[in-house]
Structures are given as C-alpha cells and as structure tokens.
Design a protein around this motif. Structure first.
Motif, PDB file in Angstrom:
ATOM      1  N   ARG A  21      29.629  44.531  17.021  1.00 47.27           N
ATOM      2  CA  ARG A  21      29.102  43.781  18.173  1.00 47.27           C
ATOM      3  C   ARG A  21      27.631  44.134  18.433  1.00 47.27           C
ATOM      4  NH1 ARG A  21      30.855  40.362  21.423  1.00 47.27           N
ATOM      5  NH2 ARG A  21      30.021  40.099  23.495  1.00 47.27           N
ATOM      6  N   ALA A  24      25.587  42.259  15.992  1.00 45.82           N
ATOM      7  CA  ALA A  24      25.537  40.844  16.368  1.00 45.82           C
ATOM      8  C   ALA A  24      24.557  40.629  17.514  1.00 45.82           C
ATOM      9  CB  ALA A  24      26.929  40.351  16.758  1.00 45.82           C
ATOM     10  N   ARG A  47      27.993  33.615  23.908  1.00 46.90           N
ATOM     11  CA  ARG A  47      28.846  32.901  22.946  1.00 46.90           C
ATOM     12  C   ARG A  47      28.379  33.163  21.519  1.00 46.90           C
ATOM     13  NH1 ARG A  47      28.836  28.524  25.474  1.00 46.90           N
ATOM     14  NH2 ARG A  47      26.997  27.588  24.515  1.00 46.90           N
ATOM     15  N   ALA A  48      27.068  33.147  21.303  1.00 47.22           N
ATOM     16  CA  ALA A  48      26.528  33.414  19.968  1.00 47.22           C
ATOM     17  C   ALA A  48      26.867  34.824  19.515  1.00 47.22           C
ATOM     18  CB  ALA A  48      25.012  33.203  19.964  1.00 47.22           C
ATOM     19  N   ASP A  50      29.440  36.650  20.459  1.00 46.91           N
ATOM     20  CA  ASP A  50      30.880  36.669  20.165  1.00 46.91           C
ATOM     21  C   ASP A  50      31.179  36.037  18.805  1.00 46.91           C
ATOM     22  OD1 ASP A  50      31.391  37.850  22.617  1.00 46.91           O
ATOM     23  OD2 ASP A  50      31.994  35.973  23.592  1.00 46.91           O
ATOM     24  N   GLU A  51      30.584  34.885  18.542  1.00 56.81           N
ATOM     25  CA  GLU A  51      30.844  34.179  17.282  1.00 56.81           C
ATOM     26  C   GLU A  51      30.327  34.957  16.077  1.00 56.81           C
ATOM     27  OE1 GLU A  51      29.295  30.219  17.783  1.00 56.81           O
ATOM     28  OE2 GLU A  51      30.780  29.741  19.324  1.00 56.81           O
ATOM     29  N   ILE A  52      29.149  35.532  16.199  1.00 54.78           N
ATOM     30  CA  ILE A  52      28.575  36.300  15.086  1.00 54.78           C
ATOM     31  C   ILE A  52      29.355  37.586  14.860  1.00 54.78           C
ATOM     32  CG2 ILE A  52      26.516  37.573  14.342  1.00 54.78           C
ATOM     33  CD1 ILE A  52      24.912  35.240  15.710  1.00 54.78           C
ATOM     34  N   GLY A  54      32.516  38.020  15.465  1.00 50.77           N
ATOM     35  CA  GLY A  54      33.766  37.608  14.837  1.00 50.77           C
ATOM     36  C   GLY A  54      33.590  37.300  13.360  1.00 50.77           C
ATOM     37  N   ALA A  55      32.551  36.537  13.037  1.00 50.71           N
ATOM     38  CA  ALA A  55      32.273  36.198  11.637  1.00 50.71           C
ATOM     39  C   ALA A  55      31.966  37.457  10.836  1.00 50.71           C
ATOM     40  CB  ALA A  55      31.109  35.213  11.555  1.00 50.71           C
ATOM     41  N   ARG A  58      35.218  39.375  10.155  1.00 49.69           N
ATOM     42  CA  ARG A  58      35.995  38.714   9.098  1.00 49.69           C
ATOM     43  C   ARG A  58      35.370  38.951   7.730  1.00 49.69           C
ATOM     44  NH1 ARG A  58      36.081  35.053  13.211  1.00 49.69           N
ATOM     45  NH2 ARG A  58      34.475  33.718  12.288  1.00 49.69           N
TER      46      ARG A  58
END
Length: 78
Positions: A21, A24, A47-48, A50-52, A54-55, A58
C-alpha cells in the motif's frame, strides 16, 4: 515529494500489505504530482491507491522464480 519505490518481490519475509500500500501511495503521488490531494480529488486519489495496491498484490502473488529469496537485512545494508 516521494521516496523511491522499492522492489517488493522475492524477499523473505514477503512484502506486507502495508508495504504494498505504501508503494501504491508513492506511485499515485508521483504520477499525480500531488503529495496530498485536494478535498475535491480525495476520493479519486484513494480509489487509485486501492486499485494499484490490489493489482500489485495480485502481481506479487502470481510471479514465479527459481531464485532464492533475498534477505531484507542484507538488501537494506546495500
């Protein structure tokens, strides 16, 4: 504004959710040019991140290597 984003893959112990995090957050700060978003941009900024994050998580989980895991202490000393 932003420190260097460090490699998080193939370390023992593995990267924590907090480290992913933080990377990110640094990335979003860097590409937006904003160390802290304005009130109008807070939601998009969060939001950006969180999305980064998460990506990135993964990606780290999906990568495979035959190399031995690097020790955090040894790499930090470099």
């Amino acid at each position: 504004m932003c420190r260097n984003i460090r490699t998080l893959y193939n370390f023992e112990p593995s990267a924590t959710e907090e480290e992913v995090r933080a990377a990110a957050l640094q990335y979003v700060r860097k590409i937006s040019g904003q160390p802290k978003p304005s009130k109008a941009n807070e939601a998009a900024f969060a939001r950006a991140v969180d999305e980064i994050a998460g990506a990135s998580s993964r990606l780290l989980a999906a990568l495979v290597t035959g190399a031995a895991a690097r020790a955090r202490g040894v790499e930090a000393a470099k």
